[in-house]
Design an enzyme around this catalytic site. Structure first.
Site, short mmCIF file in Angstrom:
data_model
loop_
_atom_site.label_atom_id
_atom_site.label_comp_id
_atom_site.label_asym_id
_atom_site.label_seq_id
_atom_site.Cartn_x
_atom_site.Cartn_y
_atom_site.Cartn_z
N GLU A 14 9.13 75.82 8.98
CA GLU A 14 8.82 76.92 9.93
C GLU A 14 7.46 76.70 10.60
O GLU A 14 7.34 77.11 11.76
CB GLU A 14 8.84 78.27 9.19
CG GLU A 14 10.22 78.66 8.68
CD GLU A 14 10.67 77.80 7.49
OE1 GLU A 14 9.77 77.33 6.75
OE2 GLU A 14 11.87 77.59 7.31
N ASP A 43 16.93 80.60 1.54
CA ASP A 43 16.95 81.04 0.14
C ASP A 43 17.63 82.39 -0.04
O ASP A 43 16.99 83.42 -0.26
CB ASP A 43 15.52 81.04 -0.41
CG ASP A 43 14.92 79.65 -0.41
OD1 ASP A 43 15.67 78.67 -0.18
OD2 ASP A 43 13.71 79.53 -0.62
N ASP A 51 12.95 70.57 5.08
CA ASP A 51 12.75 71.93 4.55
C ASP A 51 11.34 72.40 4.90
O ASP A 51 10.51 71.63 5.37
CB ASP A 51 12.97 71.88 3.03
CG ASP A 51 12.98 73.26 2.41
OD1 ASP A 51 13.28 74.24 3.11
OD2 ASP A 51 12.67 73.36 1.20
C1 GLC Z 1 12.77 75.91 -0.54
C2 GLC Z 1 14.15 75.60 0.01
C3 GLC Z 1 15.09 75.33 -1.13
C4 GLC Z 1 14.54 74.20 -1.99
C5 GLC Z 1 13.14 74.54 -2.47
C6 GLC Z 1 12.51 73.39 -3.22
O1 GLC Z 1 12.79 77.11 -1.24
O2 GLC Z 1 14.62 76.61 0.84
O3 GLC Z 1 16.37 75.01 -0.65
O4 GLC Z 1 15.38 73.97 -3.08
O5 GLC Z 1 12.32 74.87 -1.37
O6 GLC Z 1 12.45 72.26 -2.44
#
Ligand code: GLC
Length: 666
Positions: free
Chosen positions: A431, A517, A428
């Site tokens: 980017e 998100d 995650d």
């Molecule tokens: C980011 C991710 C989400 C995750 C969060 C906490 O917002 O896109 O999926 O739950 O981080 O890790």
């Protein structure tokens, strides 16, 4: 050389230095002053000093490369998007080596399949491509010749556009199904709660398939710096594209004799790679939330699935399973016995996926930070010092995933969770997305592409050092690569399961992709179809969206409808943020639980079909999830259908996407 006679010189000077219509800083690449034939095409020298190469990769794929400042870059190291060095297909060449005597002089390349490339040499280079039947595939627009800004290093080019020509692909965009009359930026950005139409987004893939009167072709811009596409928005008669930096290097896929989108995608994925067959369990139903806070809670959720007889394969552990958000650690209070917990999950037939973010907490007491520093794995700023930015754990260092040594170091870190029993991994924030620095007093730029590392930060570039402006868009994909390759090295007999938020052309070789998100609204539910089908035709087969919408709590009806729609998408996971109400399939009362169970059971009944589609996709590059136009390119009614999709060749999926809906048109 002989071309520099006084008669030509005046015309040339005009061509070279005449400003283009609107952007005075842009300078045309000029005319061809020298052409040399080779096996697959021609090398060109241009009056502006630029050098170019035009040739065949296969008989139906043409590559055009133009370097504004002289020699073309070597292909070693291989550009990140490409799975292997591009092939070279033989061309019959006429007109090379000859002097340009008059305006309009052309040079022709013809491939074994009869595809022709015409190169007009003067007053300005123009490239046009025709299929074997003599139909135009793609042509430079004479009104806007390819041009460069020598100071900035940017370039732009323009192609003629047919009326009603439609465009699909471009990776992850929150835009309508066809991207005609859109202006898009390719720059991976962390965009929580994105509004439909917001651009850019998490995954930039500078590839698209064009469709006009049933005929397709595709274009891929092989340049990882910030680029843009204007698909007839500013001027309907042309589409334009450009990038902030680097070479104009693009591939045109003619679609073969049938000019079909399937052929375009097969040829594009032959170049950038195909998604490997995922483990079967990764195609099952997956339940997540930010976060299941304790090992007891995780086990309760698992038991509940089994007691209620709702099929599920995977539970996700978000950031709270870690010790102070330090990657590859476990919180000693809330997850004191991860091995036992994972063992109990396995005993009930569950797999576990943990989140792994790129930011490594700068903490002398953290062994992984120390080992990363010792391995020289972390990025450095323009000043040469270790680069820091804030994310969940506080101040972090960032592995340079464009360094093979850093990828190896990171890949090895998976040994510990694998040994404990973790089955898959979720990359995650890659980017990379970072938080605003302390003392930042401007309004929070939550949707801005600025929310990343400094553009002048340094990357190794696998032997071609460069700055973050050049490698930003590949950062997430190279993180997924480090994970995928690390896992494969550690467990060669198992297919890795990696999920990634950011990616670039070729990301399909390493990971599944989810659309970040999203929000718990009917609009966002409807958006999943254009988003996921366009990602699919961007070469990425394993795609899904958070069921129910991440950014809050959906109504029972929205959640149940969303689960139905998502049950027939490739990656099927429910996930929500830290403040949303529980969202397990039973959380909305007995009536919804019954429907949700049936929905998930349908998924499992179709699993052999889905698994077969993935196996076929690994060989053909054709995605399991397909927009209608992809299967019926000649049917104009199909070209804008954005509320239905095909799963493989045999299933039409038309979910209810409207509140209160009980029936719908198909
Ligand atoms: C980011 C991710 C989400 C995750 C969060 C906490 O917002 O896109 O999926 O739950 O981080 O890790």
């Amino acid at each position: 050389m002989g071309l520099w006679n006084p008669l030509c010189a005046a015309a040339w000077l005009f061509a070279v230095f005449a400003p283009l219509p609107s952007e005075a800083a842009l300078r045309s690449v000029g005319a061809v002053v020298q052409s040399t034939a080779s096996y697959d095409g021609v090398d060109l020298r241009l009056s502006s000093g630029a050098q170019a190469r035009v040739g065949f990769v296969t008989p139906n794929v043409v590559r055009v490369r133009i370097s504004p400042q002289g020699p073309l870059e070597s292909e070693s190291p291989l550009p990140y998007a490409l799975a292997a060095p591009p092939l070279r297909a033989n061309a019959v060449i006429t007109g090379a080596g000859q002097r340009s005597r008059r305006e309009g002089d052309t040079l022709e390349l013809r491939s074994a399949s009869g595809t022709r490339v015409l190169i007009r040499k003067s007053p300005e280079l123009l490239v046009s491509i025709y299929d074997a039947a003599g139909r135009l595939v793609s042509a430079d627009d004479p009104a806007r010749p390819t041009a460069f800004d020598a100071q900035e290093g940017s370039f732009e080019a323009a192609k003629r556009r047919e009326d009603y020509e439609l465009y699909y692909g471009f990776g992850e965009k929150t835009l309508p199904l066809s991207r005609h009359q859109q202006h898009m930026v390719m720059w991976n950005a962390d965009v929580p709660d994105y509004a439909p139409g917001h651009d850019p987004s998490y995954q930039a893939i500078p590839f698209f398939i064009a469709l006009h009167q049933g005929l397709s072709h595709g274009v891929f811009l092989n340049n990882s710096s910030r680029s843009w596409f204007d698909m007839g928005k500013t001027e309907p008669q042309r589409w334009r594209f450009g990038a902030a930096r680097g070479e104009l290097d693009y591939f045109v896929f003619t679609g073969g004799p049938e000019r079909s989108p399937a052929r375009v995608l097969q040829d594009y994925t032959a170049l950038t790679g195909r998604g490997p067959l995922p483990p079967l369990w990764a195609l099952g139903y997956q339940q997540s939330r930010w976060s299941y806070k304790t090992q007891g809670e995780v086990l309760r959720v698992a038991r509940e699935f089994r007691q209620r007889q709702i099929p599920a394969d995977v539970l996700y552990l978000d950031i709270d399973h870690m010790d102070g958000f330090r990657v590859f650690t476990w919180n000693p209070k809330t997850f004191p016995q991860p091995r036992e917990m994972l063992g109990q999950l396995h005993a009930q037939g569950f797999r576990a996926v943990t989140i792994v973010d790129p930011g490594i907490k700068r903490d002398e007491g953290f062994a992984i930070y120390r080992s990363g520093r010792a391995a020289g794995a972390f990025m450095r700023g323009a000043d040469g010092k270790e680069l820091h930015a804030k994310v969940w754990p506080g101040v972090c260092a960032f592995p340079d995933f464009t360094s093979p040594a850093a990828r190896d170091w990171f890949g090895q870190l998976y040994a510990a969770p694998l040994e404990l029993g973790v089955d898959g991994f979720w990359n995650d924030m890659n980017e990379p997305g970072v938080f605003a620095p302390d003392g930042f007093n401007k309004p929070e730029i939550s949707l801005g592409p600025q929310k990343t590392l400094p553009l002048d930060a340094r990357h190794a570039g696998d032997g071609r050092p460069g700055d973050h402006a050049r490698y930003h868009n590949v950062y997430g994909m190279q993180m997924a690569r480090a994970s995928f390759e690390g896992l494969r090295a550690l467990r060669p007999d198992q297919r890795p399961m990696v999920l990634t938020r950011a990616g670039f052309a070729g990301v399909q070789r390493f990971a599944a992709v989810w659309t970040g998100d999203n929000s718990p609204t009917w609009t966002h539910l409807a958006l999943t179809i254009p988003m996921l089908t366009n990602l699919s035709v961007s070469g990425v087969p394993f795609v899904g969206a958070d069921v129910g919408g991440f950014m809050g709590s959906p109504s029972a009806e929205l959640h149940t409808r969303w689960l139905q729609a998502a049950a027939l998408t490739p990656f099927f996971r429910t996930h929500s943020n830290d403040v949303s109400a529980p969202r397990e399939p039973w959380a909305f009362g007995p009536e919804h639980e019954r429907i949700n169970r049936e929905t998930i059971e349908l998924r499992y009944r179709l699993l052999p079909y889905l698994y077969s589609l993935f196996e076929a996709s690994e060989r053909s590059g054709l995605p399991p999830m397909r927009p209608l136009w992809f299967a019926y390119p000649g049917d104009t009614q199909a070209s804008l259908v954005d509320d239905q999709f095909l799963l493989g060749g045999d299933l039409l999926v038309a979910p209810v996407l409207r509140e209160g809906g009980r029936q719908r048109r198909v």
